[in-house]
Scaffold this motif. Structure first.
Motif, mmCIF file in Angstrom:
data_model
loop_
_atom_site.group_PDB
_atom_site.id
_atom_site.type_symbol
_atom_site.label_atom_id
_atom_site.label_comp_id
_atom_site.label_asym_id
_atom_site.label_seq_id
_atom_site.Cartn_x
_atom_site.Cartn_y
_atom_site.Cartn_z
ATOM 1 N N GLY A 118 -5.360 -3.051 -0.182
ATOM 2 C CA GLY A 118 -6.564 -2.232 -0.119
ATOM 3 C C GLY A 118 -7.160 -1.951 -1.480
ATOM 4 N N GLY A 119 -7.499 -0.673 -1.693
ATOM 5 C CA GLY A 119 -8.155 -0.333 -2.936
ATOM 6 C C GLY A 119 -9.628 -0.652 -2.878
ATOM 7 N N ARG A 120 -10.122 -0.796 -1.666
ATOM 8 C CA ARG A 120 -11.540 -1.082 -1.504
ATOM 9 C C ARG A 120 -12.168 0.192 -0.962
ATOM 10 N NH1 ARG A 120 -11.969 -4.904 2.738
ATOM 11 N NH2 ARG A 120 -10.733 -3.327 3.763
ATOM 12 N N MET A 157 0.036 11.106 -1.622
ATOM 13 C CA MET A 157 0.714 9.887 -1.171
ATOM 14 C C MET A 157 0.542 8.776 -2.203
ATOM 15 S SD MET A 157 1.886 10.386 2.050
ATOM 16 C CE MET A 157 1.818 8.826 2.937
ATOM 17 N N LYS A 158 1.636 8.118 -2.519
ATOM 18 C CA LYS A 158 1.573 6.987 -3.457
ATOM 19 C C LYS A 158 1.356 5.698 -2.663
ATOM 20 C CE LYS A 158 4.574 9.331 -6.769
ATOM 21 N NZ LYS A 158 4.965 10.411 -5.834
ATOM 22 N N ALA A 159 0.256 5.687 -1.946
ATOM 23 C CA ALA A 159 -0.121 4.529 -1.136
ATOM 24 C C ALA A 159 -1.633 4.574 -0.925
ATOM 25 C CB ALA A 159 0.592 4.549 0.208
ATOM 26 N N GLY A 160 -2.235 3.397 -0.778
ATOM 27 C CA GLY A 160 -3.662 3.327 -0.517
ATOM 28 C C GLY A 160 -4.004 3.916 0.846
ATOM 29 N N TYR A 161 -5.232 4.423 0.972
ATOM 30 C CA TYR A 161 -5.599 5.116 2.204
ATOM 31 C C TYR A 161 -5.551 4.202 3.425
ATOM 32 C CZ TYR A 161 -10.288 3.001 2.025
ATOM 33 O OH TYR A 161 -11.339 2.119 2.023
ATOM 34 N N GLU A 162 -5.809 2.900 3.235
ATOM 35 C CA GLU A 162 -5.848 2.008 4.400
ATOM 36 C C GLU A 162 -4.485 1.897 5.072
ATOM 37 O OE1 GLU A 162 -8.583 -1.577 3.777
ATOM 38 O OE2 GLU A 162 -8.323 -0.771 1.762
ATOM 39 N N LEU A 163 -3.425 1.953 4.276
ATOM 40 C CA LEU A 163 -2.085 1.889 4.866
ATOM 41 C C LEU A 163 -1.809 3.132 5.711
ATOM 42 C CD1 LEU A 163 0.116 0.378 2.011
ATOM 43 C CD2 LEU A 163 -0.921 -0.767 3.975
ATOM 44 N N ILE A 164 -2.405 4.249 5.308
ATOM 45 C CA ILE A 164 -2.177 5.489 6.070
ATOM 46 C C ILE A 164 -3.027 5.487 7.344
ATOM 47 C CG2 ILE A 164 -2.043 7.999 5.927
ATOM 48 C CD1 ILE A 164 -2.014 7.665 2.840
ATOM 49 N N GLU A 168 -6.728 3.305 -6.168
ATOM 50 C CA GLU A 168 -6.485 2.196 -5.244
ATOM 51 C C GLU A 168 -5.159 2.375 -4.494
ATOM 52 O OE1 GLU A 168 -7.690 1.896 -8.210
ATOM 53 O OE2 GLU A 168 -9.523 0.710 -7.979
ATOM 54 N N THR A 169 -4.203 3.005 -5.119
ATOM 55 C CA THR A 169 -2.865 3.064 -4.520
ATOM 56 C C THR A 169 -2.321 4.490 -4.386
ATOM 57 O OG1 THR A 169 -1.931 2.664 -6.709
ATOM 58 C CG2 THR A 169 -2.177 0.743 -5.275
ATOM 59 N N THR A 170 -3.209 5.477 -4.456
ATOM 60 C CA THR A 170 -2.778 6.861 -4.195
ATOM 61 C C THR A 170 -3.844 7.563 -3.352
ATOM 62 O OG1 THR A 170 -3.735 7.638 -6.285
ATOM 63 C CG2 THR A 170 -1.376 7.088 -6.299
ATOM 64 N N PRO A 221 7.966 8.032 2.862
ATOM 65 C CA PRO A 221 8.872 7.080 2.208
ATOM 66 C C PRO A 221 8.618 5.635 2.638
ATOM 67 C CG PRO A 221 10.096 8.991 2.985
ATOM 68 C CD PRO A 221 8.703 9.111 3.539
ATOM 69 N N VAL A 222 8.319 5.429 3.930
ATOM 70 C CA VAL A 222 8.103 4.058 4.403
ATOM 71 C C VAL A 222 6.752 3.525 3.912
ATOM 72 C CG1 VAL A 222 7.757 2.614 6.442
ATOM 73 C CG2 VAL A 222 9.618 4.284 6.395
ATOM 74 N N ILE A 223 5.709 4.337 4.023
ATOM 75 C CA ILE A 223 4.371 3.857 3.629
ATOM 76 C C ILE A 223 4.331 3.596 2.119
ATOM 77 C CG2 ILE A 223 1.920 4.446 3.535
ATOM 78 C CD1 ILE A 223 2.347 6.142 6.068
ATOM 79 N N GLU A 224 4.977 4.466 1.341
ATOM 80 C CA GLU A 224 4.977 4.267 -0.113
ATOM 81 C C GLU A 224 5.797 3.025 -0.492
ATOM 82 O OE1 GLU A 224 6.162 8.087 -1.691
ATOM 83 O OE2 GLU A 224 4.152 8.940 -1.384
ATOM 84 N N ALA A 225 6.900 2.794 0.218
ATOM 85 C CA ALA A 225 7.695 1.588 -0.039
ATOM 86 C C ALA A 225 6.914 0.343 0.381
ATOM 87 C CB ALA A 225 9.022 1.669 0.710
ATOM 88 N N GLN A 226 6.174 0.478 1.486
ATOM 89 C CA GLN A 226 5.318 -0.619 1.968
ATOM 90 C C GLN A 226 4.276 -0.958 0.892
ATOM 91 O OE1 GLN A 226 2.913 0.855 5.131
ATOM 92 N NE2 GLN A 226 2.453 -1.150 6.002
ATOM 93 N N GLN A 227 3.668 0.089 0.299
ATOM 94 C CA GLN A 227 2.675 -0.135 -0.750
ATOM 95 C C GLN A 227 3.301 -0.859 -1.948
ATOM 96 O OE1 GLN A 227 -0.967 0.866 -1.193
ATOM 97 N NE2 GLN A 227 -0.373 -0.843 -2.501
ATOM 98 N N ARG A 228 4.485 -0.422 -2.345
ATOM 99 C CA ARG A 228 5.151 -1.072 -3.486
ATOM 100 C C ARG A 228 5.436 -2.530 -3.181
ATOM 101 N NH1 ARG A 228 7.941 3.899 -3.502
ATOM 102 N NH2 ARG A 228 9.795 2.983 -2.517
ATOM 103 N N ARG A 229 5.883 -2.786 -1.974
ATOM 104 C CA ARG A 229 6.197 -4.161 -1.585
ATOM 105 C C ARG A 229 4.930 -5.025 -1.575
ATOM 106 N NH1 ARG A 229 10.592 -4.699 -2.092
ATOM 107 N NH2 ARG A 229 11.912 -4.532 -0.261
ATOM 108 N N ILE A 230 3.861 -4.501 -1.023
ATOM 109 C CA ILE A 230 2.602 -5.256 -0.949
ATOM 110 C C ILE A 230 2.085 -5.560 -2.353
ATOM 111 C CG2 ILE A 230 0.156 -5.000 -0.323
ATOM 112 C CD1 ILE A 230 1.149 -3.566 2.245
#
Ligand code: FES
Ligand SMILES: [Fe+2]
Length: 362
Positions: free
Chosen positions: A19-21, A165-172, A279-281, A322-331
């Motif tokens: 994401g990050g768009r 959240m340390k993940a992009g909004y689209e993952l959430i 992009e990722t928070t 924890p899962v979404i943030e790990a998912q973001q790191r993996r992506i």
């Protein structure tokens, strides 16, 4: 419905990417209204842009860029002066609430064009402060409807929740538009072995996507069971989540006695307000407003109110994050891999198509 959704991938939808768009010309929630207190400033980054929130003397919520055009000191470190001016902490430039520089204490006092800040429109509605960072004219009528937060008695609304959240909004959004994960990630609280068999229905009304997961005669999941007053552990599941572009969601969840009308059921509106920080928070604001509360005892209602907040905060912070943030790191690590989709991804696929179009048009 097939188990894999090859069509969405082949149409080039970007579901599952890091994401990050961003859509810029739209509304984002910058803060809970209650957290912007009179006489104080609140600094927050939205869409990679540092902004400062404050109130004028009459209580109106305002937002402006949080970077002084002189040498980039954060204005949120400065002072709110009489006349609703913000004074830079470093060399004393003063700005009106619309971002115009109105006082330069140095030299001749001339105010060069470059000293004016961009105007950021803020609107306080549904207990939060919305901001518009785009270049186009703000359209307050397009703020999504979260009126349960206005019409529900305070004892039936949980306290305002916030997670960074340390993940992009689209993952959430993906997480929320596919609630099949409640069976696994939130087992016993929000889902159970039976809820995974819910029938998924996706509907689109304009740019609003609604995903329903109906299933009858199941053991009512833990949190909803604490609201139910009928004499059986079983019930029919009520669950429809609506996505409002680009990143707010309203879930009507609850249960009802098996085979009975919804008017005999109870539950809550689960409100999820997501705002990209970078992009990722993501800033994640959440609350819940009960619908058709069947309990009348004030002590019991206070207990339920606290319990809903506690269990949802646990579910989001300790189970989803924890899962979404790990998912973001993996992506990020794998450089935007393309997902292999399942039937449960019908909702996420639908909203990503709309989001893709909006980002193009923006
Ligand atoms: S940095 Fe703000 S006045 Fe100098
Ligand atoms: Fe979840």
């Amino acid at each position: 419905m097939p188990d894999d959704l090859s069509a969405p991938s082949s149409t080039g939808t970007s579901i599952g990417t890091s994401g990050g768009r961003f859509v810029r010309n739209t509304w984002y929630v910058a803060a809970w209204a209650a957290s912007v207190e009179p006489g104080k400033m609140l600094a927050r980054t939205v869409l990679n842009t540092p902004i400062v929130l404050f109130r004028t003397a009459d209580g109106t919520a305002k937002a402006m860029p949080d970077t002084c055009p002189h040498r980039f000191a954060p204005l949120s470190m400065g002072t709110i002066l009489p006349g609703d001016r913000i004074q830079c902490p470093y060399h004393g430039l003063e700005f009106a609430a619309d971002g115009q520089c109105v006082h330069n204490p140095h030299g001749t006092g001339a105010i060069a064009a470059g000293l004016h800040l961009k105007t950021i429109t803020a609107v306080e509605r549904h207990s939060v402060i919305w901001v518009w960072l785009g270049e186009k004219t703000p359209t307050p009528e397009s703020i999504p409807d979260f009126s349960p937060l206005d019409t529900t008695a305070p004892e039936f609304i949980t306290e305002p929740g916030y997670l960074h959240m340390k993940a992009g909004y689209e993952l959430i959004v993906d997480n929320l538009l596919d609630l099949s994960h409640t069976t696994y990630l939130h087992a016993g609280i929000l889902g159970n072995d039976e809820t995974v068999h819910a029938k998924i229905t996706v509907e689109q009304d304009g740019d609003v996507v609604a995903v329903s997961r109906g299933i009858n005669d199941i053991t009512t999941p833990g949190l909803l069971a604490t609201l139910a007053t009928w004499d059986s552990p079983r019930g029919d599941q009520i669950q429809t989540i609506r996505w409002f572009a680009p990143s707010t969601l309203s879930l009507k969840t609850g249960s009802k006695p098996v085979g009975r009308p919804e008017s005999e059921g109870t539950g809550f509106w689960a409100i999820h307000l997501l705002t990209p920080e970078t992009e990722t928070t993501t800033h994640y604001f959440y609350t819940a407003a009960r619908w058709n509360p069947l309990t009348t005892d004030p002590a019991k209602n206070a207990e339920i109110r606290a319990h809903i907040y506690k269990m949802r905060t646990f579910a989001f912070a300790e189970q989803d994050a924890p899962v979404i943030e790990a998912q973001q790191r993996r992506i990020t690590q794998l450089g935007d891999p393309k997902p292999t989709l399942l039937a449960i991804d019908a909702g996420p696929v639908q909203y990503r198509r709309i989001l893709d179009r909006m980002i193009r048009e923006d």
